[in-house]
Design a protein around this motif. Structure first.
Motif, PDB file in Angstrom:
ATOM      1  N   LEU A 191       1.197  -1.419   0.310  1.00 26.73           N
ATOM      2  CA  LEU A 191       0.041  -0.626  -0.321  1.00 26.73           C
ATOM      3  C   LEU A 191       0.756   1.525   0.210  1.00 26.73           C
ATOM      4  O   LEU A 191       1.879   1.399   1.102  1.00 26.73           O
ATOM      5  CB  LEU A 191      -0.862   0.310   1.391  1.00 26.73           C
ATOM      6  CG  LEU A 191      -1.745   1.589   1.608  1.00 26.73           C
ATOM      7  CD1 LEU A 191      -2.548   1.331  -0.093  1.00 26.73           C
ATOM      8  CD2 LEU A 191      -2.644   1.019   2.732  1.00 26.73           C
TER       9      LEU A 191
ATOM     10  N   TYR B 219      -3.658   6.885   5.302  1.00 25.74           N
ATOM     11  CA  TYR B 219      -2.886   5.489   5.418  1.00 25.74           C
ATOM     12  C   TYR B 219      -3.891   4.530   6.147  1.00 25.74           C
ATOM     13  O   TYR B 219      -3.901   3.546   5.663  1.00 25.74           O
ATOM     14  CB  TYR B 219      -1.378   5.383   5.163  1.00 25.74           C
ATOM     15  CG  TYR B 219      -1.250   4.310   5.812  1.00 25.74           C
ATOM     16  CD1 TYR B 219      -0.657   3.235   4.891  1.00 25.74           C
ATOM     17  CD2 TYR B 219      -1.023   3.635   6.640  1.00 25.74           C
ATOM     18  CE1 TYR B 219       0.063   2.390   5.617  1.00 25.74           C
ATOM     19  CE2 TYR B 219      -0.319   2.154   7.635  1.00 25.74           C
ATOM     20  CZ  TYR B 219      -0.147   1.694   6.541  1.00 25.74           C
ATOM     21  OH  TYR B 219       0.484   0.508   6.995  1.00 25.74           O
TER      22      TYR B 219
ATOM     23  N   ARG C 125      -6.072   1.414   4.824  1.00 23.36           N
ATOM     24  CA  ARG C 125      -5.235   0.659   5.843  1.00 23.36           C
ATOM     25  C   ARG C 125      -6.585  -0.782   5.736  1.00 23.36           C
ATOM     26  O   ARG C 125      -6.504  -2.328   5.706  1.00 23.36           O
ATOM     27  CB  ARG C 125      -3.767   0.295   6.179  1.00 23.36           C
ATOM     28  CG  ARG C 125      -3.677  -1.250   6.400  1.00 23.36           C
ATOM     29  CD  ARG C 125      -2.202  -0.665   7.774  1.00 23.36           C
ATOM     30  NE  ARG C 125      -1.625  -2.255   8.180  1.00 23.36           N
ATOM     31  CZ  ARG C 125      -0.211  -2.880   8.533  1.00 23.36           C
ATOM     32  NH1 ARG C 125       0.849  -1.914   7.936  1.00 23.36           N
ATOM     33  NH2 ARG C 125      -0.690  -3.866   8.806  1.00 23.36           N
TER      34      ARG C 125
ATOM     35  N   GLU D 171      -7.809  -4.082   3.940  1.00 25.50           N
ATOM     36  CA  GLU D 171      -7.800  -5.892   5.428  1.00 25.50           C
ATOM     37  C   GLU D 171      -9.063  -6.228   4.976  1.00 25.50           C
ATOM     38  O   GLU D 171      -8.956  -7.585   4.768  1.00 25.50           O
ATOM     39  CB  GLU D 171      -7.019  -5.527   6.385  1.00 25.50           C
ATOM     40  CG  GLU D 171      -5.603  -5.463   6.448  1.00 25.50           C
ATOM     41  CD  GLU D 171      -4.580  -5.204   7.042  1.00 25.50           C
ATOM     42  OE1 GLU D 171      -2.787  -5.729   6.767  1.00 25.50           O
ATOM     43  OE2 GLU D 171      -4.973  -4.781   8.717  1.00 25.50           O
TER      44      GLU D 171
ATOM     45  N   ILE E 215      -2.324  -5.922   4.318  1.00 28.03           N
ATOM     46  CA  ILE E 215      -0.972  -4.870   3.366  1.00 28.03           C
ATOM     47  C   ILE E 215       0.209  -5.599   4.188  1.00 28.03           C
ATOM     48  O   ILE E 215       0.356  -5.148   5.260  1.00 28.03           O
ATOM     49  CB  ILE E 215      -1.229  -3.765   4.032  1.00 28.03           C
ATOM     50  CG1 ILE E 215      -2.725  -2.966   3.590  1.00 28.03           C
ATOM     51  CG2 ILE E 215      -0.590  -2.534   3.521  1.00 28.03           C
ATOM     52  CD1 ILE E 215      -2.890  -3.303   1.871  1.00 28.03           C
TER      53      ILE E 215
ATOM     54  N   SER F 176       4.767  -1.121   2.864  1.00 33.68           N
ATOM     55  CA  SER F 176       3.623   0.305   3.454  1.00 33.68           C
ATOM     56  C   SER F 176       4.506   0.968   2.894  1.00 33.68           C
ATOM     57  O   SER F 176       5.644   0.826   3.526  1.00 33.68           O
ATOM     58  CB  SER F 176       2.371   0.297   4.415  1.00 33.68           C
ATOM     59  OG  SER F 176       2.457  -0.553   5.367  1.00 33.68           O
TER      60      SER F 176
END
Lengths: 345, 345
Positions: A255, A272, A276, A280, A286, A289
């Motif tokens: 990601l 983020y 995330r 998920e 993820i 990152s």
């Protein structure tokens, strides 16, 4: 428009001079200052060359170095480098194994890199990978293909790692084409962008508006709407990416939340955090990152979210060591990281 | 004011959650989420703790990791963390050798870190280093001392390296106080800054104005003037720094050009290019360089230039390995860098 510059005509050259001077152990100018290259080439390795208009820094010059690019050709702001620059970069960095050109999917870039490749075709082996990760392109834009945006970073990182590990030109071309199917990006802007030459904003938003589906050249996006909260924006983007991605077998991904230049880092981490969780919740773990300002549109306020599906090979390529001005690690996700591991210098 | 957030009250916490999640091999939340700490503490090492208001990211949380900070306490935007946060960080990261607190010179920060230090004084050995590198403070501000701005990064890097190398608390305190005399910073803004809580800009500039001598909390600077070209701005800043630095014996320095959040990287490199030439013309060799957005004031357009004189010891401390979210190298200035050196993972 207020910028730190002496004049629009010289600003790219002056800035590149500063960049090369600040990182002179790692990079240097190529012949005639037509491109920035890795100071130490690796003989027998396929040379990885990219480039594009200025205004997207740190991409591409910030990605020149071990494990990523051998050379980056920079044009004027939002303007493709000319074929002459690309030809010079090929001539100087091809150490015998050929060159892979990584080109974002814009007409000018594609045309100029293609002309360069044709010109040198008798003397160098060349393959080209076109990056087109933007899910937002539609209508007319869709017919010429999606734009290449922040996913370019991932393509350059992974192909750079593969080249470093000894992949040959055909293998890199095949890998690059495969990556295209696994990387999707969508962007949102809270402001337009002011191009120094014209001193005009490319589009203007009201104080309560945002532009959805933007690229990285200040072109208008898919549509304009009232600004929403972070949860709503992240959800919009993630859903668009997942819908566009369609069926796939991956259960893990990288990601990337990328700022366009005028958005503070804490806002990127906030988006983020939401993105995330959303990915998920949809069943995609993820595994890696990256959050930061890497693929920009001058000082535009805004960000993009990129999802890159990972398999064993691409995970390994992402984790491989990289040492550039803008991206550097010896190994990613060092879960067993302890102090004894870093005294390596 | 347009920001990626769900609400001003929760944005710092949400952003920190994203930060910790993105870098969870390196950092973790401390008890009660009162601070962010290094995941792997080094027993017997002096703990280095810093912190301050949010809005300056990546400082300080981005500097938590090997070779720099053990913990960072974040307050609300432009607001000091409370003593309770600092006390919790001390309790969790002191592994026996004591704690060094690095505090930017603002009344609120100084008061709250001092209260924390007094509260734990029976149980922990504590020393405090105050950072005050801003040459621009004058008048009333001058009487309470200079502000701590981008030079804080350098102080945290060098003290972190010294602690990692085994310096004791008294040695670190002495080094920190010595660093204060060798680091000078001056900043210029092209825009004010919008604080999310109030949704108002702290100061407003006309399209042709710049604010000279600004800090990192949106406070007005020394004076306002018509915007000038990059050569003129860099010259103004470098001359102010050199005049303030006065007599010194160093012939080499670290040059940091730091963006305030809303200024694109290429403009930072452009100013770096001019500033480097000016300092070198004055007899100071720029031995080390750092250019990027590290010590910010939310999305303010602007930048600061920091000159940090180097001697053998501080050069060595700067070059020492560092592995944090925002700053990482195994060794700086790898002049003999070749591909054989980086396959270390």
């Amino acid at each position: 428009m207020k910028k730190f510059m002496n004049g629009a005509a010289s600003m790219v050259a002056e800035s590149l001079e500063g960049f090369v001077s600040a990182h002179d152990s790692m990079v240097m100018f190529g012949a005639g200052r037509k491109f920035v290259r890795r100071r130490h080439l690796a003989p027998g390795k396929v040379a990885i060359i990219s480039g594009g208009g200025a205004g997207h820094e740190p991409m591409h010059v910030g990605f020149v170095g071990h494990g990523m690019l051998d050379a980056a050709c920079t044009g004027h702001i939002f303007t493709s480098p000319n074929p002459d620059q690309v030809i010079a970069a090929i001539a100087e960095t091809d150490t015998g194994a050929g060159c892979l050109l990584i080109v974002k999917n814009y007409d000018g870039d594609v045309m100029n890199f293609e002309m360069a490749a044709e010109t040198v075709s008798g003397r160098h082996r060349i393959e080209t990978v076109i990056v087109s990760d933007d899910v937002a392109a539609q209508g007319a834009a869709r017919r010429t293909g999606r734009r290449g945006v922040a996913g370019t970073l991932i393509v350059e990182k992974m192909l750079g790692a593969a080249a470093e590990a000894g992949s040959d030109l055909a293998g890199l071309k095949a890998l690059g084409d495969r990556l295209s199917t696994q990387i999707r990006t969508m962007g949102v802007a809270l402001s337009g962008v002011t191009v120094p030459d014209t001193a005009r904003a490319t589009f203007t938003l009201e104080p309560d508006e945002m532009e959805v589906g933007v690229g990285i050249h200040g072109e208008p996006g898919l549509y304009r709407q009232k600004i929403a909260d972070a949860d709503t924006i992240a959800s919009m983007i993630c859903n668009a990416i997942l819908a566009d991605m369609g069926q796939h077998n991956s259960d893990q991904a990288l990601l990337l939340v990328n700022g366009f230049g005028g958005t503070p880092t804490p806002e990127l981490y906030l988006i983020y955090n939401v993105a995330r969780r959303l990915f998920e919740a949809s069943g995609i773990r993820i595994a890696r990152s990256l959050v930061g300002t890497y693929v920009t549109s001058l000082d535009m306020a805004g960000l993009s979210v990129t999802l890159s599906l990972l398999d064993e090979e691409t995970l390994h390529l992402w984790d491989a060591p990289v040492l550039t001005a803008a991206l550097r690690w010896l190994r990613h996700d060092p879960t067993n990281f302890g102090t004894e591991d870093v005294h390596l210098s």
